[in-house]
Design a protein around this motif. Sequence first.
Motif, PDB file in Angstrom:
ATOM      1  N   ARG A 139      38.881  59.460  59.466  1.00  0.00           N
ATOM      2  CA  ARG A 139      37.747  59.740  58.578  1.00  0.00           C
ATOM      3  C   ARG A 139      38.194  60.230  57.222  1.00  0.00           C
ATOM      4  NH1 ARG A 139      34.000  63.925  61.490  1.00  0.00           N
ATOM      5  NH2 ARG A 139      35.831  65.160  61.028  1.00  0.00           N
ATOM      6  N   LEU A 140      39.462  60.568  57.103  1.00  0.00           N
ATOM      7  CA  LEU A 140      39.950  61.195  55.886  1.00  0.00           C
ATOM      8  C   LEU A 140      39.692  60.292  54.674  1.00  0.00           C
ATOM      9  CD1 LEU A 140      41.324  63.829  55.209  1.00  0.00           C
ATOM     10  CD2 LEU A 140      43.525  62.689  55.520  1.00  0.00           C
ATOM     11  N   SER A 141      39.016  60.858  53.659  1.00  0.00           N
ATOM     12  CA  SER A 141      38.549  60.033  52.545  1.00  0.00           C
ATOM     13  C   SER A 141      39.630  59.770  51.502  1.00  0.00           C
ATOM     14  CB  SER A 141      37.357  60.708  51.875  1.00  0.00           C
ATOM     15  OG  SER A 141      37.743  61.969  51.351  1.00  0.00           O
ATOM     16  N   ILE A 142      40.722  60.525  51.589  1.00  0.00           N
ATOM     17  CA  ILE A 142      41.861  60.311  50.690  1.00  0.00           C
ATOM     18  C   ILE A 142      43.116  60.471  51.528  1.00  0.00           C
ATOM     19  CG2 ILE A 142      43.169  61.243  48.740  1.00  0.00           C
ATOM     20  CD1 ILE A 142      40.550  62.272  47.590  1.00  0.00           C
ATOM     21  N   HIS A 143      43.966  59.453  51.539  1.00  0.00           N
ATOM     22  CA  HIS A 143      45.215  59.603  52.282  1.00  0.00           C
ATOM     23  C   HIS A 143      46.275  58.660  51.739  1.00  0.00           C
ATOM     24  CE1 HIS A 143      42.898  56.598  54.769  1.00  0.00           C
ATOM     25  NE2 HIS A 143      44.030  55.941  54.595  1.00  0.00           N
ATOM     26  N   PRO A 144      47.537  58.990  51.971  1.00  0.00           N
ATOM     27  CA  PRO A 144      48.606  58.126  51.499  1.00  0.00           C
ATOM     28  C   PRO A 144      48.663  56.835  52.299  1.00  0.00           C
ATOM     29  CG  PRO A 144      49.511  59.980  52.730  1.00  0.00           C
ATOM     30  CD  PRO A 144      48.041  60.207  52.626  1.00  0.00           C
ATOM     31  N   VAL A 145      49.134  55.778  51.655  1.00  0.00           N
ATOM     32  CA  VAL A 145      49.423  54.528  52.370  1.00  0.00           C
ATOM     33  C   VAL A 145      50.868  54.135  52.074  1.00  0.00           C
ATOM     34  CG1 VAL A 145      47.036  53.721  52.343  1.00  0.00           C
ATOM     35  CG2 VAL A 145      48.567  53.051  50.492  1.00  0.00           C
ATOM     36  N   ALA A 146      51.458  53.412  52.970  1.00  0.00           N
ATOM     37  CA  ALA A 146      52.828  52.935  52.772  1.00  0.00           C
ATOM     38  C   ALA A 146      52.872  51.948  51.614  1.00  0.00           C
ATOM     39  CB  ALA A 146      53.329  52.273  54.048  1.00  0.00           C
ATOM     40  N   ALA A 147      53.989  51.965  50.881  1.00  0.00           N
ATOM     41  CA  ALA A 147      54.145  51.030  49.763  1.00  0.00           C
ATOM     42  C   ALA A 147      53.980  49.585  50.237  1.00  0.00           C
ATOM     43  CB  ALA A 147      55.506  51.237  49.098  1.00  0.00           C
ATOM     44  N   GLY A 148      54.491  49.293  51.427  1.00  0.00           N
ATOM     45  CA  GLY A 148      54.366  47.942  51.970  1.00  0.00           C
ATOM     46  C   GLY A 148      52.919  47.554  52.225  1.00  0.00           C
ATOM     47  N   HIS A 149      52.133  48.509  52.695  1.00  0.00           N
ATOM     48  CA  HIS A 149      50.702  48.254  52.884  1.00  0.00           C
ATOM     49  C   HIS A 149      50.019  48.023  51.550  1.00  0.00           C
ATOM     50  CE1 HIS A 149      50.600  50.328  57.094  1.00  0.00           C
ATOM     51  NE2 HIS A 149      50.761  49.026  57.197  1.00  0.00           N
ATOM     52  N   PHE A 150      50.378  48.871  50.592  1.00  0.00           N
ATOM     53  CA  PHE A 150      49.763  48.731  49.266  1.00  0.00           C
ATOM     54  C   PHE A 150      50.047  47.350  48.686  1.00  0.00           C
ATOM     55  CE2 PHE A 150      49.598  48.980  44.702  1.00  0.00           C
ATOM     56  CZ  PHE A 150      48.440  49.696  44.475  1.00  0.00           C
ATOM     57  N   GLU A 151      51.300  46.953  48.734  1.00  0.00           N
ATOM     58  CA  GLU A 151      51.682  45.677  48.120  1.00  0.00           C
ATOM     59  C   GLU A 151      51.080  44.492  48.859  1.00  0.00           C
ATOM     60  OE1 GLU A 151      55.932  46.071  47.798  1.00  0.00           O
ATOM     61  OE2 GLU A 151      55.662  47.857  46.539  1.00  0.00           O
ATOM     62  N   ARG A 152      51.031  44.578  50.163  1.00  0.00           N
ATOM     63  CA  ARG A 152      50.427  43.503  50.948  1.00  0.00           C
ATOM     64  C   ARG A 152      48.932  43.372  50.641  1.00  0.00           C
ATOM     65  NH1 ARG A 152      50.680  38.639  53.147  1.00  0.00           N
ATOM     66  NH2 ARG A 152      49.621  38.431  55.149  1.00  0.00           N
ATOM     67  N   ALA A 153      48.263  44.502  50.508  1.00  0.00           N
ATOM     68  CA  ALA A 153      46.829  44.464  50.183  1.00  0.00           C
ATOM     69  C   ALA A 153      46.615  43.826  48.817  1.00  0.00           C
ATOM     70  CB  ALA A 153      46.245  45.872  50.225  1.00  0.00           C
ATOM     71  N   VAL A 210      50.288  42.955  59.126  1.00  0.00           N
ATOM     72  CA  VAL A 210      50.834  44.085  58.363  1.00  0.00           C
ATOM     73  C   VAL A 210      49.773  45.164  58.164  1.00  0.00           C
ATOM     74  CG1 VAL A 210      51.801  44.815  56.153  1.00  0.00           C
ATOM     75  CG2 VAL A 210      52.544  42.654  57.190  1.00  0.00           C
ATOM     76  N   LEU A 211      48.614  44.742  57.668  1.00  0.00           N
ATOM     77  CA  LEU A 211      47.590  45.720  57.274  1.00  0.00           C
ATOM     78  C   LEU A 211      46.876  46.354  58.471  1.00  0.00           C
ATOM     79  CD1 LEU A 211      46.104  43.863  54.187  1.00  0.00           C
ATOM     80  CD2 LEU A 211      47.824  45.678  54.254  1.00  0.00           C
ATOM     81  N   ALA A 212      46.956  45.724  59.615  1.00  0.00           N
ATOM     82  CA  ALA A 212      46.266  46.250  60.796  1.00  0.00           C
ATOM     83  C   ALA A 212      46.774  47.635  61.190  1.00  0.00           C
ATOM     84  CB  ALA A 212      46.418  45.284  61.967  1.00  0.00           C
ATOM     85  N   THR A 213      47.959  47.998  60.717  1.00  0.00           N
ATOM     86  CA  THR A 213      48.494  49.318  61.070  1.00  0.00           C
ATOM     87  C   THR A 213      48.146  50.386  60.036  1.00  0.00           C
ATOM     88  OG1 THR A 213      50.619  48.799  60.030  1.00  0.00           O
ATOM     89  CG2 THR A 213      50.404  48.308  62.367  1.00  0.00           C
ATOM     90  N   MET A 214      47.373  50.021  59.023  1.00  0.00           N
ATOM     91  CA  MET A 214      46.929  51.035  58.052  1.00  0.00           C
ATOM     92  C   MET A 214      46.066  52.082  58.739  1.00  0.00           C
ATOM     93  SD  MET A 214      45.739  48.863  54.740  1.00  0.00           S
ATOM     94  CE  MET A 214      45.919  50.233  53.623  1.00  0.00           C
ATOM     95  N   PRO A 215      46.111  53.321  58.235  1.00  0.00           N
ATOM     96  CA  PRO A 215      45.269  54.380  58.812  1.00  0.00           C
ATOM     97  C   PRO A 215      43.787  53.994  58.849  1.00  0.00           C
ATOM     98  CG  PRO A 215      46.852  55.330  57.276  1.00  0.00           C
ATOM     99  CD  PRO A 215      47.013  53.841  57.191  1.00  0.00           C
ATOM    100  N   VAL A 216      43.335  53.312  57.818  1.00  0.00           N
ATOM    101  CA  VAL A 216      41.903  53.024  57.727  1.00  0.00           C
ATOM    102  C   VAL A 216      41.450  52.044  58.820  1.00  0.00           C
ATOM    103  CG1 VAL A 216      41.950  51.035  56.157  1.00  0.00           C
ATOM    104  CG2 VAL A 216      40.118  52.741  55.955  1.00  0.00           C
ATOM    105  N   CYS A 217      42.410  51.363  59.437  1.00  0.00           N
ATOM    106  CA  CYS A 217      42.074  50.447  60.531  1.00  0.00           C
ATOM    107  C   CYS A 217      42.046  51.144  61.879  1.00  0.00           C
ATOM    108  CB  CYS A 217      43.079  49.302  60.586  1.00  0.00           C
ATOM    109  SG  CYS A 217      42.975  48.160  59.202  1.00  0.00           S
ATOM    110  N   GLN A 218      42.553  52.353  61.926  1.00  0.00           N
ATOM    111  CA  GLN A 218      42.591  53.066  63.200  1.00  0.00           C
ATOM    112  C   GLN A 218      41.259  53.788  63.417  1.00  0.00           C
ATOM    113  OE1 GLN A 218      45.371  51.978  64.512  1.00  0.00           O
ATOM    114  NE2 GLN A 218      45.824  51.224  62.447  1.00  0.00           N
ATOM    115  N   ARG A 219      40.809  53.722  64.615  1.00  0.00           N
ATOM    116  CA  ARG A 219      39.534  54.352  64.923  1.00  0.00           C
ATOM    117  C   ARG A 219      39.662  55.878  64.775  1.00  0.00           C
ATOM    118  NH1 ARG A 219      37.166  55.131  70.782  1.00  0.00           N
ATOM    119  NH2 ARG A 219      35.976  53.281  70.396  1.00  0.00           N
ATOM    120  N   GLY A 220      38.627  56.465  64.228  1.00  0.00           N
ATOM    121  CA  GLY A 220      38.613  57.915  64.106  1.00  0.00           C
ATOM    122  C   GLY A 220      39.252  58.448  62.842  1.00  0.00           C
TER     123      GLY A 220
END
Length: 166
Positions: free
Chosen positions: A132-146, A120-130
């Motif tokens: 760099r954005l220091s603040i960004h939205p995450v999906a509710a599903g990602h948030f809850e899984r984390a 699930v979490l592997a598709t988070m933006p922070v896992c994608q190479r490149g």
Amino acid sequence: MSHWLIKSEPEVFSIADLARVRREPWTGVRNYQARNFMWKNMLPGHLALFYHSNAKPPGIVGVARVGGPPRPDPTQFEPDGDYFDPKASAANPRWWLVDFEYVATFARPLTLADLKADPVLATMPVCQRGTRLSIHPVAAGHFERACQLGGWHDGGRAPQVTAPFL
DNA sequence: GCCAACGTTGGC
DNA sequence: GCCAACGTTGGC
């Protein structure tokens, strides 16, 4: 857009620092996209994953909450500071911030390797190479899984978001 | 320290 | 508005 990820270098400001001070103005953001998220999209009560960048190891270490409406970043007006912006004025601020409040430190920090290993979490933006954005939205599903993997539960309820201001 | 990614700057 | 040069981020 009601869940976020915020990065901080722990040598500069860590989750332990936030736990101690309880509330911190998120000064020094000088990227327009990140600024716009704080200025236009964050609402008091929104929750954010707190990510340690440039850390050993990097990863998500806890949860913070948006503590109030956006306001001008005072450091843009400090001529001797690192974040001074000569093009900013009180009448026309260029940089905006929100305060973040401490919510929780994960019982189990999630390293970047942990995130990448979770389907699930592997598709988070922070896992994608490149990314760099220091603040960004995450999906509710990602948030809850984390939060689930990190061992934090808000009384078993989904994250609550306060009514919009304005 | 390396370097990929990508945002910003400034000449034209 | 294009785009090359440069600076920054951030994992490794």
